[in-house]
Design a protein around this motif. Sequence first.
Motif, PDB file in Angstrom:
ATOM      1  N   TYR A   1      63.986 -21.076  35.928  1.00  0.00           N
ATOM      2  CA  TYR A   1      64.156 -19.993  36.900  1.00  0.00           C
ATOM      3  C   TYR A   1      64.010 -20.531  38.316  1.00  0.00           C
ATOM      4  O   TYR A   1      64.810 -20.223  39.203  1.00  0.00           O
ATOM      5  CB  TYR A   1      63.125 -18.901  36.642  1.00  0.00           C
ATOM      6  CG  TYR A   1      63.196 -17.720  37.595  1.00  0.00           C
ATOM      7  CD1 TYR A   1      64.171 -16.739  37.434  1.00  0.00           C
ATOM      8  CD2 TYR A   1      62.297 -17.594  38.651  1.00  0.00           C
ATOM      9  CE1 TYR A   1      64.250 -15.661  38.297  1.00  0.00           C
ATOM     10  CE2 TYR A   1      62.364 -16.528  39.528  1.00  0.00           C
ATOM     11  CZ  TYR A   1      63.342 -15.562  39.347  1.00  0.00           C
ATOM     12  OH  TYR A   1      63.421 -14.489  40.219  1.00  0.00           O
TER      13      TYR A   1
ATOM     14  N   GLU B   1      70.180 -15.143  46.889  1.00  0.00           N
ATOM     15  CA  GLU B   1      69.969 -13.707  46.711  1.00  0.00           C
ATOM     16  C   GLU B   1      69.462 -13.455  45.296  1.00  0.00           C
ATOM     17  O   GLU B   1      70.174 -13.656  44.314  1.00  0.00           O
ATOM     18  CB  GLU B   1      71.270 -12.937  46.945  1.00  0.00           C
ATOM     19  CG  GLU B   1      71.789 -13.057  48.379  1.00  0.00           C
ATOM     20  CD  GLU B   1      73.043 -12.237  48.589  1.00  0.00           C
ATOM     21  OE1 GLU B   1      73.452 -11.542  47.630  1.00  0.00           O
ATOM     22  OE2 GLU B   1      73.607 -12.279  49.693  1.00  0.00           O
ATOM     23  N   THR B   2      68.209 -13.033  45.195  1.00  0.00           N
ATOM     24  CA  THR B   2      67.577 -12.816  43.901  1.00  0.00           C
ATOM     25  C   THR B   2      68.258 -11.690  43.131  1.00  0.00           C
ATOM     26  O   THR B   2      68.541 -10.629  43.678  1.00  0.00           O
ATOM     27  CB  THR B   2      66.085 -12.487  44.069  1.00  0.00           C
ATOM     28  OG1 THR B   2      65.474 -13.498  44.843  1.00  0.00           O
ATOM     29  CG2 THR B   2      65.401 -12.406  42.717  1.00  0.00           C
ATOM     30  N   THR B   3      68.522 -11.952  41.849  1.00  0.00           N
ATOM     31  CA  THR B   3      69.117 -10.932  40.983  1.00  0.00           C
ATOM     32  C   THR B   3      68.192 -10.689  39.801  1.00  0.00           C
ATOM     33  O   THR B   3      67.122 -11.279  39.691  1.00  0.00           O
ATOM     34  CB  THR B   3      70.496 -11.388  40.471  1.00  0.00           C
ATOM     35  OG1 THR B   3      70.343 -12.581  39.693  1.00  0.00           O
ATOM     36  CG2 THR B   3      71.441 -11.677  41.624  1.00  0.00           C
ATOM     37  N   SER B   4      68.606  -9.843  38.888  1.00  0.00           N
ATOM     38  CA  SER B   4      67.814  -9.549  37.699  1.00  0.00           C
ATOM     39  C   SER B   4      67.638 -10.800  36.852  1.00  0.00           C
ATOM     40  O   SER B   4      68.533 -11.653  36.778  1.00  0.00           O
ATOM     41  CB  SER B   4      68.494  -8.454  36.871  1.00  0.00           C
ATOM     42  OG  SER B   4      67.917  -8.352  35.588  1.00  0.00           O
TER      43      SER B   4
ATOM     44  N   SER C   1      75.130 -14.200  34.517  1.00  0.00           N
ATOM     45  CA  SER C   1      75.944 -15.086  35.348  1.00  0.00           C
ATOM     46  C   SER C   1      75.098 -16.212  35.929  1.00  0.00           C
ATOM     47  O   SER C   1      75.622 -17.158  36.511  1.00  0.00           O
ATOM     48  CB  SER C   1      76.596 -14.292  36.491  1.00  0.00           C
ATOM     49  OG  SER C   1      75.610 -13.795  37.399  1.00  0.00           O
ATOM     50  N   GLN C   2      73.775 -16.070  35.771  1.00  0.00           N
ATOM     51  CA  GLN C   2      72.849 -17.092  36.252  1.00  0.00           C
ATOM     52  C   GLN C   2      72.300 -17.909  35.083  1.00  0.00           C
ATOM     53  O   GLN C   2      72.178 -17.420  33.959  1.00  0.00           O
ATOM     54  CB  GLN C   2      71.682 -16.438  37.014  1.00  0.00           C
ATOM     55  CG  GLN C   2      72.113 -15.600  38.211  1.00  0.00           C
ATOM     56  CD  GLN C   2      72.767 -16.447  39.296  1.00  0.00           C
ATOM     57  OE1 GLN C   2      72.463 -17.622  39.464  1.00  0.00           O
ATOM     58  NE2 GLN C   2      73.672 -15.823  40.046  1.00  0.00           N
TER      59      GLN C   2
ATOM     60  N   ASP D   1      70.396 -11.428  34.396  1.00  0.00           N
ATOM     61  CA  ASP D   1      71.745 -11.661  34.906  1.00  0.00           C
ATOM     62  C   ASP D   1      72.361 -12.856  34.176  1.00  0.00           C
ATOM     63  O   ASP D   1      71.986 -14.016  34.410  1.00  0.00           O
ATOM     64  CB  ASP D   1      71.696 -11.928  36.408  1.00  0.00           C
ATOM     65  CG  ASP D   1      73.088 -12.042  37.024  1.00  0.00           C
ATOM     66  OD1 ASP D   1      74.082 -12.045  36.267  1.00  0.00           O
ATOM     67  OD2 ASP D   1      73.178 -12.135  38.266  1.00  0.00           O
TER      68      ASP D   1
ATOM     69  N   GLY E   1      69.261 -16.442  33.451  1.00  0.00           N
ATOM     70  CA  GLY E   1      69.589 -15.278  32.634  1.00  0.00           C
ATOM     71  C   GLY E   1      70.082 -15.695  31.256  1.00  0.00           C
ATOM     72  O   GLY E   1      69.687 -15.120  30.231  1.00  0.00           O
TER      73      GLY E   1
END
Length: 418
Positions: free
Chosen positions: A30, A37-40, A45-46, A43, A49
């Motif tokens: 992580y 830009e922090t996402t869930s 796509s990361q 996610d 995630g």
Amino acid sequence: MKNQSVSNNIDWLTVLLYSILVVMGWMTIYSASLPTETTSIFDLSQIYGKQLLFILVTIPLIFVVLTVDAKIYEKYALIFYGASIVLLAGLFVFGKTIKGQTNWYSFGSFGLQPSEFAKIATALVLAKFLSDVQISLKNTQHQLIAFGIIALPVMLIMMQPDAGSAMIFAALILALYRDGLPSWYLWTGVIAIVLFFASLFLRLPFILLIVLGVMLIHYFLSRRAHRNPILYTLLFIAIAGFTYSTGFVYDNVLEPHQKDRIDVLFGEEVNQQAEGYNLNQSLIAIGSGGWTGKGYLEGTQTKGGFVPEQHTDYIFTTVGEEWGFSGAILVIGIFVTLFIRIIYLAERQKSSFSRTYGYCVASILFMHFFVNIAMLIRLFPTIGVPLPFFSYGGSSLFAFTILLFIFIKLDANKVNEW
């Protein structure tokens, strides 16, 4: 003796150590892959995630491994091995080539690396072969069969070519040693490696003079009453021939990138913006962490993306930078505790199959751990192997999980082996 609930017999300390490493691994991934830009955390796509998804998938995977009858793993070991060979061979027809290596099956945005699962199958069939009461590793024919079991997947993996994954199979020699393989095999391997690297950077006559001196000392100090001078002479000639052949191997057999990695390891002049870049940046990142680290999510080298492939092969650099020397020692300590625990459990097994498989598990995990960390601190040539339970990747996480939990299942089942 009646079957008992598997959960009552599971070694929960091993499960706890596994869980701690997986959680710490995800935290590190992580940090190493966190975008601006922090996402869930879910996610897909990361990278983090996807890794979280892989971790969640291991839960039902573990359940399946633990609920399957333990005898299945021994009974169908040869079938698992055959399937892994077919999958490895199938890569040459259906595999996807990435960076010159054809070692993945591609399924959209996900992939499968069969070499990771081939380690499990090889460990199983090796344990099954050695569990036969008529098998003895003092017997040359049985030694050749054991080596052949290991060599077949290694040859297919080398053809991909993936030297890193192929090298991991050498760890199984340690399991063979526990089962009676003569110690001279280990000594021969160690001496060959030392001579190979020494001959690349030292004058050959100087090396042979040292070898001759050591052999003469051994000859005159040997306690054996009937020392054979002819044997010593032939051995020296063989060593001399091997030493003089290393130059040819280095110049004509090794690939350019492999020679570059050896040069980097021994401090030869290399381009720090090319072949020496990865190691140099990893040393900077680990060294900048100091004793206590810069703090979680605060690594400047990590956030700046200065270390390539930091979420995979170089994941430990994030540990060194953000958690410091103390954090790195903690992670290493957890790994070592896991290895010791596996060996302890292996020694208390009532069946030779379970014991041998346990040693295979410990050997494979240790080799991954040692090579991955050693290459980051300039103790080993740079080779692409994942750090167990830490590095990003579904194939490696699933394979390591199955590898370990099959043994946990075998250990839990030992109460029924009376």
